[in-house]
Design a protein around this motif. Sequence first.
Motif, mmCIF file in Angstrom:
data_model
loop_
_atom_site.group_PDB
_atom_site.id
_atom_site.type_symbol
_atom_site.label_atom_id
_atom_site.label_comp_id
_atom_site.label_asym_id
_atom_site.label_seq_id
_atom_site.Cartn_x
_atom_site.Cartn_y
_atom_site.Cartn_z
ATOM 1 N N UNK A 11 -11.290 -7.594 -12.636
ATOM 2 C CA UNK A 11 -11.045 -8.155 -11.325
ATOM 3 C C UNK A 11 -10.808 -7.101 -10.305
ATOM 4 N N UNK A 12 -11.333 -7.667 -8.968
ATOM 5 C CA UNK A 12 -10.898 -6.810 -7.904
ATOM 6 C C UNK A 12 -10.443 -7.884 -6.841
ATOM 7 N N UNK A 13 -9.555 -7.392 -5.840
ATOM 8 C CA UNK A 13 -9.411 -8.165 -4.640
ATOM 9 C C UNK A 13 -10.780 -8.294 -3.942
ATOM 10 N N UNK A 14 -10.820 -9.358 -3.204
ATOM 11 C CA UNK A 14 -12.174 -9.588 -2.287
ATOM 12 C C UNK A 14 -12.177 -8.239 -1.386
ATOM 13 N N UNK A 15 -11.164 -7.934 -0.849
ATOM 14 C CA UNK A 15 -11.361 -6.714 0.125
ATOM 15 C C UNK A 15 -11.929 -5.478 -0.730
ATOM 16 N N UNK A 16 -11.543 -5.053 -1.575
ATOM 17 C CA UNK A 16 -11.988 -4.191 -2.729
ATOM 18 C C UNK A 16 -13.374 -4.482 -2.823
ATOM 19 N N UNK A 17 -13.813 -5.387 -3.227
ATOM 20 C CA UNK A 17 -15.091 -5.739 -3.680
ATOM 21 C C UNK A 17 -16.003 -5.763 -2.542
ATOM 22 N N UNK A 18 -15.785 -5.976 -1.318
ATOM 23 C CA UNK A 18 -16.464 -5.826 -0.077
ATOM 24 C C UNK A 18 -16.462 -4.627 0.394
ATOM 25 N N UNK A 19 -15.579 -3.690 -0.120
ATOM 26 C CA UNK A 19 -15.780 -2.318 0.410
ATOM 27 C C UNK A 19 -17.036 -1.779 0.201
ATOM 28 N N UNK A 20 -17.762 -0.776 1.217
ATOM 29 C CA UNK A 20 -18.977 -0.306 0.773
ATOM 30 C C UNK A 20 -18.953 0.868 -0.199
ATOM 31 N N UNK B 108 -5.496 11.698 -4.963
ATOM 32 C CA UNK B 108 -4.966 10.393 -4.707
ATOM 33 C C UNK B 108 -6.209 9.477 -4.460
ATOM 34 N N UNK B 109 -6.198 8.494 -4.925
ATOM 35 C CA UNK B 109 -7.712 7.647 -4.795
ATOM 36 C C UNK B 109 -8.804 8.394 -5.336
ATOM 37 N N UNK B 110 -8.459 9.263 -6.087
ATOM 38 C CA UNK B 110 -9.627 9.772 -7.041
ATOM 39 C C UNK B 110 -10.372 10.863 -5.716
ATOM 40 N N UNK B 111 -9.735 11.051 -4.521
ATOM 41 C CA UNK B 111 -10.265 11.993 -3.529
ATOM 42 C C UNK B 111 -10.982 10.849 -2.523
ATOM 43 N N UNK B 112 -10.930 9.473 -2.535
ATOM 44 C CA UNK B 112 -11.455 8.903 -1.481
ATOM 45 C C UNK B 112 -10.330 8.038 -0.831
ATOM 46 N N UNK B 113 -9.052 8.686 -0.648
ATOM 47 C CA UNK B 113 -8.150 8.299 0.104
ATOM 48 C C UNK B 113 -8.487 7.871 1.737
ATOM 49 N N UNK B 114 -9.047 8.584 2.219
ATOM 50 C CA UNK B 114 -9.715 8.344 3.539
ATOM 51 C C UNK B 114 -10.344 7.306 4.060
ATOM 52 N N UNK C 237 -10.434 4.509 1.694
ATOM 53 C CA UNK C 237 -9.822 3.367 1.114
ATOM 54 C C UNK C 237 -8.457 2.900 1.210
ATOM 55 N N UNK C 238 -7.644 3.907 1.675
ATOM 56 C CA UNK C 238 -6.279 3.857 1.621
ATOM 57 C C UNK C 238 -5.676 2.663 2.521
ATOM 58 N N UNK C 239 -6.376 2.294 3.763
ATOM 59 C CA UNK C 239 -5.972 1.355 4.268
ATOM 60 C C UNK C 239 -6.034 -0.064 3.551
ATOM 61 N N UNK C 240 -6.660 -0.040 2.682
ATOM 62 C CA UNK C 240 -6.671 -1.472 1.785
ATOM 63 C C UNK C 240 -5.459 -1.779 1.511
ATOM 64 N N UNK C 241 -4.418 -0.660 1.045
ATOM 65 C CA UNK C 241 -3.198 -0.885 0.444
ATOM 66 C C UNK C 241 -1.907 -0.310 1.337
ATOM 67 N N UNK C 242 -2.328 -0.554 2.711
ATOM 68 C CA UNK C 242 -1.187 -0.400 3.688
ATOM 69 C C UNK C 242 -0.001 -1.081 3.357
ATOM 70 N N UNK C 243 1.050 -0.576 3.246
ATOM 71 C CA UNK C 243 2.362 -1.341 3.006
ATOM 72 C C UNK C 243 2.783 -1.934 1.439
#
Length: 315
Positions: free
Chosen positions: A193-202, A294-300, A302-308
């Motif tokens: 499973x994914x959160x919808x925001x993760x699933x909708x990420x390009x 971090x984030x397998x090198x994709x932090x720039x 996807x990191x905003x998906x996990x802010x806070x």
Amino acid sequence: MYRDPSIRSSEITPESLYLSRRALLGGIGALGAGLVLSACGLNVPSDRPGQAVAPDDTTPRDELGDPANSFEQITNYNNFYEFTTDKEAVARRAAGFVPHPWTVEVTGMVHKPRIFAIEDILSMFDQEERIYRLRCVEGWSMVIPWQGFPLHKLLTIVEPTAQAQFVRFETLYDPDQMPGQRDRFFPWPYVEGLHLDEAMHDLTILSTGLYGRTLLPQNGAPLRLVVPWKYGFKSIKSIVKIELTDTMPVSLWMAVAPHEYGFYANVNPDVPHPRWSQATERRIGEPGRRKTLLFNGYAEQVAALYAGMDLARNY
């Protein structure tokens, strides 16, 4: 406590889990076979299959400049417990798998539920090449030139409702074709499973091939998820059902070992697995180890998906 991932799988499996499996199998040959209970592998990779091959000017590279692994490595070193727990035997065990005809049901909290034939999926969506790193939770990695399309393109067609928060994925259940599913230890079918925001990420794609070829059974034919900033077990294979829901899905590995495998499973070198460090990884075909990003090198991206969020708590 750090434990080198090069140890045998029986040593890094939770004792209670390992003994439970041995009991189910009657204990016959379990230790000798080196059976595993982990989300991503039988053991840590040797230089097989295929020694390191010097890349040339035609070798695809990721955005960091690292060359892709060879087609032989990618298609002969696979995690697919539905066929076998032996990564180097998956291709052989999956050789008779027939991924046609194939349909994918997209249902749940959507305005326009639909069943897609794989032929429809291939004709409706332009197939893009995405060269992504794949990082296994057990500390090995590859670079893979996938073909596929962003998941959000499919989800947009079915129109998620305002209540939809998560996306649940389900693998084919067919023990006749997938003999590993006769293993009653695991709660088949495989679910992720994914959160919808993760699933909708390009960056999140549904893959239909690699190296310009149709996806092979051992790699999840005919359709698999690829989420490059998460550990590999999140990238569910041979998908037959996608359901949008307001409830966080319980994945197969969350059900089997909830203290070890969380819902998010983001690659994080600062958050160790309970039984080994995640600070480094072994790239298949390379000697030694390299630092995990971090984030397998994709932090720039996807990191905003996990802010806070506390990434150690929400592992």
